[in-house]
Design an enzyme around this catalytic site. Structure first.
Site, PDB file in Angstrom:
ATOM      1  N   CYS A 284     -34.826 -28.216 -35.305  1.00  0.00           N
ATOM      2  CA  CYS A 284     -34.380 -27.968 -36.681  1.00  0.00           C
ATOM      3  C   CYS A 284     -35.171 -26.830 -37.309  1.00  0.00           C
ATOM      4  O   CYS A 284     -34.795 -26.325 -38.356  1.00  0.00           O
ATOM      5  CB  CYS A 284     -34.523 -29.230 -37.515  1.00  0.00           C
ATOM      6  SG  CYS A 284     -36.234 -29.679 -37.786  1.00  0.00           S
ATOM      7  N   GLU A 386     -24.890 -24.100 -37.470  1.00  0.00           N
ATOM      8  CA  GLU A 386     -26.093 -24.398 -36.688  1.00  0.00           C
ATOM      9  C   GLU A 386     -25.657 -24.509 -35.224  1.00  0.00           C
ATOM     10  O   GLU A 386     -24.898 -25.414 -34.868  1.00  0.00           O
ATOM     11  CB  GLU A 386     -26.703 -25.712 -37.156  1.00  0.00           C
ATOM     12  CG  GLU A 386     -27.987 -26.047 -36.424  1.00  0.00           C
ATOM     13  CD  GLU A 386     -28.552 -27.412 -36.807  1.00  0.00           C
ATOM     14  OE1 GLU A 386     -27.781 -28.362 -37.031  1.00  0.00           O
ATOM     15  OE2 GLU A 386     -29.784 -27.529 -36.860  1.00  0.00           O
TER      16      GLU A 386
HETATM   17  P1  NAD Z   1     -26.649 -36.400 -35.316  1.00  0.00           P
HETATM   18  O1  NAD Z   1     -26.462 -36.227 -36.777  1.00  0.00           O
HETATM   19  O2  NAD Z   1     -25.477 -36.276 -34.429  1.00  0.00           O
HETATM   20  O3  NAD Z   1     -27.258 -37.858 -35.012  1.00  0.00           O
HETATM   21  C1  NAD Z   1     -28.383 -38.335 -35.709  1.00  0.00           C
HETATM   22  C2  NAD Z   1     -28.320 -39.846 -35.777  1.00  0.00           C
HETATM   23  O4  NAD Z   1     -27.156 -40.231 -36.508  1.00  0.00           O
HETATM   24  C3  NAD Z   1     -28.219 -40.498 -34.408  1.00  0.00           C
HETATM   25  O5  NAD Z   1     -29.050 -41.650 -34.380  1.00  0.00           O
HETATM   26  C4  NAD Z   1     -26.747 -40.864 -34.293  1.00  0.00           C
HETATM   27  O6  NAD Z   1     -26.533 -42.034 -33.541  1.00  0.00           O
HETATM   28  C5  NAD Z   1     -26.335 -41.093 -35.735  1.00  0.00           C
HETATM   29  N1  NAD Z   1     -24.921 -40.736 -35.963  1.00  0.00           N
HETATM   30  C6  NAD Z   1     -24.224 -39.746 -35.354  1.00  0.00           C
HETATM   31  N2  NAD Z   1     -22.961 -39.710 -35.828  1.00  0.00           N
HETATM   32  C7  NAD Z   1     -22.882 -40.684 -36.757  1.00  0.00           C
HETATM   33  C8  NAD Z   1     -21.824 -41.142 -37.606  1.00  0.00           C
HETATM   34  N3  NAD Z   1     -20.619 -40.583 -37.592  1.00  0.00           N
HETATM   35  N4  NAD Z   1     -22.102 -42.147 -38.436  1.00  0.00           N
HETATM   36  C9  NAD Z   1     -23.315 -42.727 -38.474  1.00  0.00           C
HETATM   37  N5  NAD Z   1     -24.340 -42.347 -37.688  1.00  0.00           N
HETATM   38  C10 NAD Z   1     -24.130 -41.332 -36.843  1.00  0.00           C
HETATM   39  O7  NAD Z   1     -27.823 -35.408 -34.891  1.00  0.00           O
HETATM   40  P2  NAD Z   1     -28.338 -35.077 -33.425  1.00  0.00           P
HETATM   41  O8  NAD Z   1     -27.307 -34.242 -32.735  1.00  0.00           O
HETATM   42  O9  NAD Z   1     -28.813 -36.297 -32.758  1.00  0.00           O
HETATM   43  O10 NAD Z   1     -29.621 -34.196 -33.768  1.00  0.00           O
HETATM   44  C11 NAD Z   1     -29.567 -32.819 -34.039  1.00  0.00           C
HETATM   45  C12 NAD Z   1     -29.506 -32.541 -35.519  1.00  0.00           C
HETATM   46  O11 NAD Z   1     -30.664 -33.089 -36.164  1.00  0.00           O
HETATM   47  C13 NAD Z   1     -29.535 -31.058 -35.817  1.00  0.00           C
HETATM   48  O12 NAD Z   1     -28.623 -30.791 -36.844  1.00  0.00           O
HETATM   49  C14 NAD Z   1     -30.968 -30.824 -36.296  1.00  0.00           C
HETATM   50  O13 NAD Z   1     -31.124 -29.705 -37.125  1.00  0.00           O
HETATM   51  C15 NAD Z   1     -31.234 -32.088 -37.005  1.00  0.00           C
HETATM   52  N6  NAD Z   1     -32.662 -32.312 -37.182  1.00  0.00           N
HETATM   53  C16 NAD Z   1     -33.180 -32.113 -38.422  1.00  0.00           C
HETATM   54  C17 NAD Z   1     -34.534 -32.249 -38.640  1.00  0.00           C
HETATM   55  C18 NAD Z   1     -35.123 -32.010 -40.002  1.00  0.00           C
HETATM   56  O14 NAD Z   1     -36.278 -32.340 -40.229  1.00  0.00           O
HETATM   57  N7  NAD Z   1     -34.367 -31.458 -40.929  1.00  0.00           N
HETATM   58  C19 NAD Z   1     -35.373 -32.631 -37.577  1.00  0.00           C
HETATM   59  C20 NAD Z   1     -34.803 -32.843 -36.314  1.00  0.00           C
HETATM   60  C21 NAD Z   1     -33.432 -32.680 -36.137  1.00  0.00           C
END
Ligand code: NAD
Length: 497
Positions: A284, A386
């Site tokens: 991120c 992104e």
């Molecule tokens: P994601 O949003 O797909 O998933 C994150 C979590 O949400 C997971 O546990 C997943 O099971 C859950 N999830 C996914 N879809 C969902 C839905 N429709 N309803 C409810 N829950 C749901 O993210 P990812 O692909 O696992 O991680 C990458 C993302 O995380 C990138 O966008 C990255 O920038 C972000 N990120 C942000 C930070 C920060 O501090 N801002 C840090 C690390 C990662």
């Protein structure tokens, strides 16, 4: 077929399995093999875990902070003792290099170390004589049962941003790691059990949307800590708040690195390279757009391109010389390549091209090579979305003013960096950047455990950030007591004079 690694749930201090649920495959991205299956739990499992956490709360919240800290010290020692094993596990389920995986575990451990200071961190304020003979003090108390939902990209660090501080504050916790990388969390929960964490204080539930919805709607869960993509962060915040919860939701990002003409070429090229291609861009805080000011493109870009063409992409779990690993899934690799193609169609010029990378020994691995797209313009797809892969945009502008404007045009607000030898330019950039985390001659300005992870705009939804004092404030509620003690005959208007 190789034997799958079990992926049980951790509820009330015990490892349990659920039968009859659908599962999600967990891959080793290096070779594409399936190494485990994550159970897709639902409301029933959440109910069970909340009951365990609620039952554990009264005793845990009455446990003196210093004893809670002692337990976290024991956990830290266990994690240090198994540091390499944990890092190898991260590499196996995520695909990042062992060096990057060590960083992932180390940053997580630092959050435990920070939480070990909880007796000091929880201290309140006091003021004598707020009025004559009246004193006032504030204390911090835990919220109750709280929950955390984590993304895939830092299997060790991000969950450790959440639960150690929350339980140090006296809360009990439900953790839902990413279904793509559940194994590191399970391993760490096992060490928490071995450290003596009482049953129910930390519970691990697995799954995707169904289990998340059950967490968001459960009336006994008081707060939700979320890290993931922006779309889901917005959903988490809206749904959590609608159900009366405190929410901190960190979202996605699109971070710029501004390069001034006076920047030191070598360190700048290295900083951009690490920022854009470290962890295969799945960060991120990835510096995904380099904004070259004036002649910076002529001086820095050739060095950068030369260095990037030498990056060795490969299976990080078996090739110690691999400098960049695979991305998380085949589907994600395809999406990254498709975004590169779309940007090219819009006029971007690939200086290096990571599409169609194949590693002979592991043809099923999810590889995308490091890609530099030159002459990107603000409206192009890779400037808007992104990408979360090893893709660097290069934009060219003439002035610092134009660079700040371009960097600030992003709807996100996680990180922004500048490379320069000018204190004046750096100060101007820091002052005017719309990002919450700024780097000066640092490509990835990610704050450590004792500072907040202070994203803004579409990178963060809520008030109190993860980590640091914000984290303590998020996981506690304040109580302010105003006190007066009466001397003989004082305080009543009916007293005989
Ligand atoms: P994601 O949003 O797909 O998933 C994150 C979590 O949400 C997971 O546990 C997943 O099971 C859950 N999830 C996914 N879809 C969902 C839905 N429709 N309803 C409810 N829950 C749901 O993210 P990812 O692909 O696992 O991680 C990458 C993302 O995380 C990138 O966008 C990255 O920038 C972000 N990120 C942000 C930070 C920060 O501090 N801002 C840090 C690390 C990662």
């Amino acid at each position: 077929m190789t034997k799958l690694i079990p992926c049980p749930l951790f509820i009330n201090g015990e490892w349990t399995t659920v039968s009859g649920t659908a599962t999600t495959p967990v891959h080793n991205p290096s070779d594409g093999s399936v190494i485990a299956e994550t159970p897709q739990c639902g409301a029933g499992v959440v109910e069970e875990a909340v009951a365990a956490a609620a039952a554990a709360f009264p005793r845990w919240s009455e446990t003196p902070p210093v004893e809670r800290a002692r337990l976290l010290f024991r956990l830290k020692v266990l994690l240090e003792d198994h540091f390499e094993e944990l890092a190898q596990g991260v590499t196996q389920e995520h695909g990042k290099t062992l060096t990057e995986a060590r960083g992932d575990v180390r940053r997580g451990l630092e959050n435990i170390e920070y939480a070990c200071g909880i007796p000091s961190l929880l201290m309140g304020d006091a003021l004598e004589n707020v009025a004559r003979g009246i004193d006032c003090d504030s204390i911090r108390q835990p919220l109750g049962v709280v929950a955390g939902i984590a993304p895939f990209n830092f299997p060790a660090m991000v969950p450790l941003w959440m639960w150690p501080l929350a339980i140090a504050c006296g809360n009990t916790f439900l953790l839902k790691p990413s279904e793509k990388v559940p194994l590191t969390t399970n391993r760490i929960a096992e060490f928490a059990r071995q450290a003596g964490l009482p049953p129910g204080v930390l519970n691990v539930v697995h799954g995707g949307r169904e289990v998340v919805d059950a967490l968001l709607k459960h009336p006994q869960i008081k707060a939700i800590s979320f890290v993931g993509s922006t779309k889901i962060a917005q959903y988490i915040q809206a749904t959590g708040i609608a159900h009366g919860k405190r929410v901190q939701a960190a979202g996605g990002a699109k971070n710029s690195i501004v390069v001034m003409p006076d920047a030191d070429v070598g360190p700048t090229a290295t900083g951009i390279l690490e920022g854009a291609f470290g962890c295969a861009g799945e960060r991120c805080m990835a510096g995904s757009t380099a904004i070259m000011v004036g002649k910076a493109a002529e001086t820095v870009l050739p060095h950068l391109v030369a260095a990037v063409t030498k990056i060795r992409v490969g299976p990080t779990d078996r090739d110690p010389a691999a400098q960049m690993g695979a991305v998380i899934t085949r589907q994600h690799a395809d999406r990254v390549c498709q975004l590169i193609s779309q940007a090219e169609g819009e006029g971007a010029e690939p200086l290096t091209d990571g599409r169609n990378v194949k590693i002979g020994a592991v043809p099923q691995g999810f590889y995308v090579g490091p890609t530099i797209l030159d002459r990107v313009a603000p409206g192009m797809i890779t400037m808007q979305e992104e990408v979360f892969g090893p893709v660097l945009n290069v934009a060219r502008v003439e002035t610092l003013e134009a660079a700040i404007e371009l960097a600030n045009a992003s709807p996100y607000g996680n990180g922004a960096a500048i490379f320069t030898r000018s204190g004046q330019a750096a100060r101007e950039f820091r002052h005017r950047s719309s990002a919450g985390m700024v780097g000066i001659n640092i490509g990835v300005p990610a704050p450590l455990a004792f500072f907040p992870f202070s994203g803004r705009h579409a990178s963060f939804f809520g008030d109190l950030h993860l980590q640091g004092r914000d984290g303590v404030a998020f996981f506690t509620q304040q109580k302010v007591t105003t006190t007066r003690w009466f001397g003989a005959g004082e305080g009543t208007i009916w007293a005989d004079k």
